[in-house]
Each structure stands twice: as C-alpha cells, then as structure tokens.
Design an enzyme around this catalytic site. Structure first.
Site, PDB file in Angstrom:
ATOM      1  N   TYR A 227      74.052  51.053  99.067  1.00 37.01           N
ATOM      2  CA  TYR A 227      73.386  51.950 100.492  1.00 37.01           C
ATOM      3  C   TYR A 227      73.671  52.413 101.722  1.00 37.01           C
ATOM      4  O   TYR A 227      73.767  53.608 101.836  1.00 37.01           O
ATOM      5  CB  TYR A 227      71.933  51.242 100.837  1.00 37.01           C
ATOM      6  CG  TYR A 227      71.199  51.007  99.127  1.00 37.01           C
ATOM      7  CD1 TYR A 227      69.904  51.954  99.388  1.00 37.01           C
ATOM      8  CD2 TYR A 227      70.639  49.866  98.493  1.00 37.01           C
ATOM      9  CE1 TYR A 227      68.959  51.813  98.145  1.00 37.01           C
ATOM     10  CE2 TYR A 227      70.072  49.841  97.993  1.00 37.01           C
ATOM     11  CZ  TYR A 227      69.065  51.260  97.411  1.00 37.01           C
ATOM     12  OH  TYR A 227      68.261  51.475  96.085  1.00 37.01           O
TER      13      TYR A 227
ATOM     14  N   ARG B  72      57.283  52.051 106.204  1.00 31.60           N
ATOM     15  CA  ARG B  72      57.599  52.059 105.462  1.00 31.60           C
ATOM     16  C   ARG B  72      57.338  51.829 104.642  1.00 31.60           C
ATOM     17  O   ARG B  72      56.698  50.452 104.181  1.00 31.60           O
ATOM     18  CB  ARG B  72      59.736  51.555 105.048  1.00 31.60           C
ATOM     19  CG  ARG B  72      60.468  52.555 105.716  1.00 31.60           C
ATOM     20  CD  ARG B  72      61.668  52.823 105.279  1.00 31.60           C
ATOM     21  NE  ARG B  72      61.737  53.619 104.372  1.00 31.60           N
ATOM     22  CZ  ARG B  72      62.116  55.331 105.249  1.00 31.60           C
ATOM     23  NH1 ARG B  72      62.330  55.199 106.872  1.00 31.60           N
ATOM     24  NH2 ARG B  72      62.332  56.259 104.785  1.00 31.60           N
ATOM     25  N   VAL B  73      56.373  52.270 103.050  1.00 32.40           N
ATOM     26  CA  VAL B  73      55.892  51.983 101.876  1.00 32.40           C
ATOM     27  C   VAL B  73      56.684  51.635 100.960  1.00 32.40           C
ATOM     28  O   VAL B  73      57.336  52.470 100.265  1.00 32.40           O
ATOM     29  CB  VAL B  73      55.096  52.691 101.992  1.00 32.40           C
ATOM     30  CG1 VAL B  73      54.211  52.742 100.786  1.00 32.40           C
ATOM     31  CG2 VAL B  73      53.738  53.420 103.003  1.00 32.40           C
ATOM     32  N   THR B  74      57.503  50.328 100.864  1.00 37.39           N
ATOM     33  CA  THR B  74      58.295  50.120 100.472  1.00 37.39           C
ATOM     34  C   THR B  74      57.660  48.808  99.142  1.00 37.39           C
ATOM     35  O   THR B  74      56.778  48.672  98.932  1.00 37.39           O
ATOM     36  CB  THR B  74      59.394  49.437 100.766  1.00 37.39           C
ATOM     37  OG1 THR B  74      59.347  48.066 101.126  1.00 37.39           O
ATOM     38  CG2 THR B  74      59.996  49.679 101.669  1.00 37.39           C
ATOM     39  N   VAL B  75      58.778  48.962  97.686  1.00 34.59           N
ATOM     40  CA  VAL B  75      58.244  47.670  96.645  1.00 34.59           C
ATOM     41  C   VAL B  75      59.730  47.060  96.867  1.00 34.59           C
ATOM     42  O   VAL B  75      60.649  47.494  97.227  1.00 34.59           O
ATOM     43  CB  VAL B  75      58.025  48.695  95.297  1.00 34.59           C
ATOM     44  CG1 VAL B  75      57.316  49.449  95.266  1.00 34.59           C
ATOM     45  CG2 VAL B  75      59.744  49.808  95.162  1.00 34.59           C
TER      46      VAL B  75
ATOM     47  N   TRP C 266      56.258  56.608  97.016  1.00 38.38           N
ATOM     48  CA  TRP C 266      55.324  56.196  95.970  1.00 38.38           C
ATOM     49  C   TRP C 266      54.245  56.421  95.361  1.00 38.38           C
ATOM     50  O   TRP C 266      53.218  56.405  96.068  1.00 38.38           O
ATOM     51  CB  TRP C 266      55.976  54.887  96.198  1.00 38.38           C
ATOM     52  CG  TRP C 266      57.502  54.471  96.108  1.00 38.38           C
ATOM     53  CD1 TRP C 266      57.487  53.336  96.788  1.00 38.38           C
ATOM     54  CD2 TRP C 266      58.061  54.253  95.052  1.00 38.38           C
ATOM     55  NE1 TRP C 266      59.163  53.208  97.062  1.00 38.38           N
ATOM     56  CE2 TRP C 266      59.345  52.998  95.970  1.00 38.38           C
ATOM     57  CE3 TRP C 266      58.980  55.242  94.254  1.00 38.38           C
ATOM     58  CZ2 TRP C 266      60.611  53.711  94.709  1.00 38.38           C
ATOM     59  CZ3 TRP C 266      60.184  55.343  93.359  1.00 38.38           C
ATOM     60  CH2 TRP C 266      60.369  53.926  93.883  1.00 38.38           C
TER      61      TRP C 266
ATOM     62  N   GLU D 282      58.656  41.703 100.605  1.00 43.71           N
ATOM     63  CA  GLU D 282      60.163  41.981 101.120  1.00 43.71           C
ATOM     64  C   GLU D 282      61.084  40.529  99.189  1.00 43.71           C
ATOM     65  O   GLU D 282      60.325  38.792  99.187  1.00 43.71           O
ATOM     66  CB  GLU D 282      60.720  40.388 102.258  1.00 43.71           C
ATOM     67  CG  GLU D 282      62.230  40.786 102.566  1.00 43.71           C
ATOM     68  CD  GLU D 282      62.882  41.371 102.529  1.00 43.71           C
ATOM     69  OE1 GLU D 282      62.772  42.200 103.606  1.00 43.71           O
ATOM     70  OE2 GLU D 282      64.118  41.450 101.672  1.00 43.71           O
ATOM     71  N   SER D 283      61.532  41.363  98.947  1.00 45.93           N
ATOM     72  CA  SER D 283      62.276  41.238  97.836  1.00 45.93           C
ATOM     73  C   SER D 283      62.854  39.599  97.502  1.00 45.93           C
ATOM     74  O   SER D 283      62.422  39.075  96.731  1.00 45.93           O
ATOM     75  CB  SER D 283      63.666  42.285  96.516  1.00 45.93           C
ATOM     76  OG  SER D 283      64.462  41.742  97.837  1.00 45.93           O
TER      77      SER D 283
ATOM     78  N   CYS E 143      64.058  50.044  90.981  1.00 45.16           N
ATOM     79  CA  CYS E 143      64.236  49.794  92.605  1.00 45.16           C
ATOM     80  C   CYS E 143      64.723  48.200  92.312  1.00 45.16           C
ATOM     81  O   CYS E 143      64.958  47.286  91.400  1.00 45.16           O
ATOM     82  CB  CYS E 143      62.968  49.313  93.849  1.00 45.16           C
ATOM     83  SG  CYS E 143      63.262  48.803  94.982  1.00 45.16           S
TER      84      CYS E 143
HETATM   85  N1  LIG Z   1      63.787  44.593 102.223  1.00 44.22           N
HETATM   86  C1  LIG Z   1      63.491  44.876 101.467  1.00 44.22           C
HETATM   87  C2  LIG Z   1      64.076  46.406 101.298  1.00 44.22           C
HETATM   88  C3  LIG Z   1      62.723  47.683  99.881  1.00 44.22           C
HETATM   89  C4  LIG Z   1      62.899  49.046  99.638  1.00 44.22           C
HETATM   90  O1  LIG Z   1      63.781  49.200 100.674  1.00 44.22           O
HETATM   91  N2  LIG Z   1      62.957  49.405  98.400  1.00 44.22           N
HETATM   92  C5  LIG Z   1      62.894  51.133  98.620  1.00 44.22           C
HETATM   93  C6  LIG Z   1      62.812  51.226  96.890  1.00 44.22           C
HETATM   94  S1  LIG Z   1      64.591  50.636  96.347  1.00 44.22           S
HETATM   95  C7  LIG Z   1      61.902  51.253  98.494  1.00 44.22           C
HETATM   96  O2  LIG Z   1      60.538  51.174  98.801  1.00 44.22           O
HETATM   97  N3  LIG Z   1      61.750  52.515  99.425  1.00 44.22           N
HETATM   98  C8  LIG Z   1      61.002  53.106 100.032  1.00 44.22           C
HETATM   99  C9  LIG Z   1      60.895  53.872 101.681  1.00 44.22           C
HETATM  100  O3  LIG Z   1      62.034  53.795 101.771  1.00 44.22           O
HETATM  101  O4  LIG Z   1      60.422  55.136 101.761  1.00 44.22           O
HETATM  102  C10 LIG Z   1      63.100  44.380 100.393  1.00 44.22           C
HETATM  103  O5  LIG Z   1      64.506  43.377  99.808  1.00 44.22           O
HETATM  104  O6  LIG Z   1      61.922  43.968  99.510  1.00 44.22           O
END
Ligand SMILES: N[C@@H](CCC(=O)N[C@@H](CS)C(=O)NCC(=O)O)C(=O)O
Length: 327
Positions: free
Chosen positions: A186, A121-124, A87, A139-140, A54
């Site tokens: 994206y 959402r479940v994000t990294v 994930w 938030e990155s 990511c």
């Molecule tokens: N705004 C967030 C975006 C993070 C993001 O979209 N990560 C993606 C991976 S590249 C993710 O985990 N997506 C899972 C999903 O959206 O369900 C950040 O910058 O931290």
C-alpha cells in the site's frame, strides 16, 4: 470513498492521507476491546463483517477456516467494489451476502449502529458483538489473535497458531512484516511522490528476499510450526502477482519468481479450509475497480493466473502442519 465524522458520512474528506514527503499514512483503528478479556467468548454471539478482497479481513477468515470456527462465528460479505459511499451490501453479486445482522445497505450503518457519533474510516474486518450490540474490534491482527486464542474451545480442529515457546517470535514476525510487506504494498501503491514510492519498493523487495532466504530451509516463518505470522504473510502474497505487481507497481519481481516464497504460498493455499477463503474474482474487482485515481478506466486485467494448486514439494523440510490439518 469517504469516512465518518460524528456519525455522518462525508465523501469530501481526503481520500487517502499522506505525510509531508508523500508517504501513505494508514489511520489507526478505534474499536479495540478484546473477546476473552472485556467480553466473554461464546459461540453464536459474535459476527464478522468482511470483504473477500481485503487482505486484512482475509487473515480473520483464514484463521476461522483452519481452526474450524464456522459454526461459532458467522460472517457477512460485502460487495467487493467500493465507490464513494464506502463498502456496501449487494447480495445479488456472486459470493456476497446481505448484512445478516441488520439488513443494512452500507457497512457504515453498522458502524453508526455501534456508535452514533463514530468518527473514522469504515473498514473491514469488523467483529460485532450481538449481545452488547456494538463493534468489539476492527483491527485484523487482534481479531485473528482472538479467534485463535479466545475462541479455542469452540474450534473443531486442534490447531494452535500462537503456540507456547513461539509467541515472542510470532509477535516479532507479525510486526516485522507489517511495514515492508503487508502495508508496504500500500505504501508503494498509494505513494504520492517518487521518493515515497522508491522507499516503499526498496523496503518491500528487500524484505521479500530476506523471507525467501529464510524459507529455503525452514517450513514456516517461525520455524517448523504454522503460526499466525504465516497467516499474516499469506494474505499479502496471495494478492501479489494478480494485483500488487501491476496495480500498485510492485513490479521488480513476482512471487512466482521466488524459489521458496512461491512453493510456501502454494502450500498455504492448499491447507484444509483455506481454498474456501480464496476469491480472486473479488480481489481483482475490488482493487482495479475501486481505485479510480490509480486506474481511471477501471479495467480489470485478465492475467496472470498463477496456479496456486500446483504441487509445492516442501514436505522434505522439518515440521509441517498440525495433525488436524493433514489430509
Ligand atoms: N488496520 C486495519 C486496516 C483495515 C483496512 O484498511 N481495510 C480496508 C480494506 S483492505 C478498508 O476497509 N478500507 C476502507 C477505508 O479505508 O475507507 C486492519 O488491519 O484491520
């Protein structure tokens, strides 16, 4: 792929949100506390959850690596391929790890642990506070800033990526590159209409041309010093030729075709510590195998393998990396 609603995982939720004209709409992140303000910076207290694939998580890993924060902030790495359960952890896969805090099977369990009613959402990336037992921030851009500024006293390298005198410019650059470049790839790849795709690639290649010009006589985006803006740009450029060019149809040019962006990218790859954050195998596995709607056979292309470690010849330009990053 799905999202959580009131603490429950729902796979039937719309996979990718779009506006009326088919533009990709990214959902806002929800955990937004600050280390250094809401909770104190401490070594060993916080844990980062990342995917090596990511670009957003990669920003936090690069910041941690070049500042030498490996002993202060520990990391768990998810399986790069994401299916309909989101994930997951599969420590048998090369380069991944278990969930070092909870031994979870899925990252959504970590979100549920932080907030049993979580919706989103479940994000990294995720920055987890083991003291308060919750997610501080996901938030990155903000995690990158916290690692850079709030954790500075634990850094083993004297590197300031948000230096005084440059801060407004760094903030402006991070904002300026977000829409056309970082999120632009994206917007192109997840566009739901020709018009949305055309607009995204117009914006993307106009911005890339602009920064290619800027980097002709300037070592870094903000001038002669390396900053967070370079880290933010870097993780998108690194994935461009191998993934975004093909998978997201950003194919007017490759980064290797640019006179300045390409050597700039190579220089950043070769900064001390950065090589350890580069996992192109995870990057390619993730994009080509996780997005069945874009790549139904889930085949992973074998090329083009740009040589990120070829000499970059940018030492003639004014400035350069901080002393602790010169080998
Ligand atoms: N705004 C967030 C975006 C993070 C993001 O979209 N990560 C993606 C991976 S590249 C993710 O985990 N997506 C899972 C999903 O959206 O369900 C950040 O910058 O931290």
């Amino acid at each position: 792929m799905g999202r959580m609603v009131d603490g429950e995982w729902r796979t039937e939720e719309e996979m990718i949100a779009h506006g009326e004209s088919g533009e990709f709409e990214r959902e806002e992140t929800t955990f937004r506390d600050w280390v250094g303000e809401d909770v104190p910076a401490e070594s060993g207290r916080y844990h980062l959850y990342v995917s090596y694939a990511c670009p957003w998580a990669h920003r936090t890993l690069v910041t941690r690596a070049i500042k030498g924060l490996e002993d202060a902030v520990s990391v768990s790495v998810v399986d790069p391929v994401r299916f309909d359960q989101g994930w997951e952890f599969d420590p048998d896969k090369p380069g991944t790890s278990p969930d070092h805090l909870f031994g979870s099977d899925y990252l959504r369990e970590v979100y549920a642990h932080a907030d049993a009613e979580y919706t989103g959402r479940v994000t990294v990336p995720v920055l987890y506070d083991t003291e308060e037992d919750t997610i501080v921030n996901n938030e990155s851009e903000e995690i990158m800033r916290m690692l850079d500024v709030a954790f500075n006293e634990y850094a083993t390298r004297d590197v300031d990526l948000y230096p005084e005198g440059y801060q407004d410019e760094v903030d402006r650059l991070i904002e300026d590159i977000y829409d056309p470049i970082n999120n632009g790839v994206y917007r192109a790849g997840f566009a739901d209409s020709q018009r949305a795709y055309d607009n995204a690639v117009d914006d993307l290649f106009e911005a890339l041309a602009h920064y290619d010009d800027l980097l002709a006589d300037q070592r870094y985006l903000a001038g002669d010093v390396l900053t967070e803006a370079d880290v933010a740009m870097f993780t998108t450029l690194y994935r461009f030729d191998e993934v975004y060019h093909t998978h997201f149809k950003c194919n007017r040019k490759r980064i290797v075709d640019y006179d300045n962006l390409w050597p700039y990218l190579r220089e950043l790859c070769q900064l001390p510590g950065v090589a350890d954050t580069l996992h192109m195998d995870h990057v390619k596995q993730h994009y080509y195998r996780s997005h069945g709607h874009l790549n139904p056979k889930r085949l992973v292309p074998t090329g083009p393998n740009p040589d990120f470690f070829a000499p970059y010849d940018r030492d003639e330009l004014p400035g350069g990396p901080p002393a602790d990053l010169q080998e």
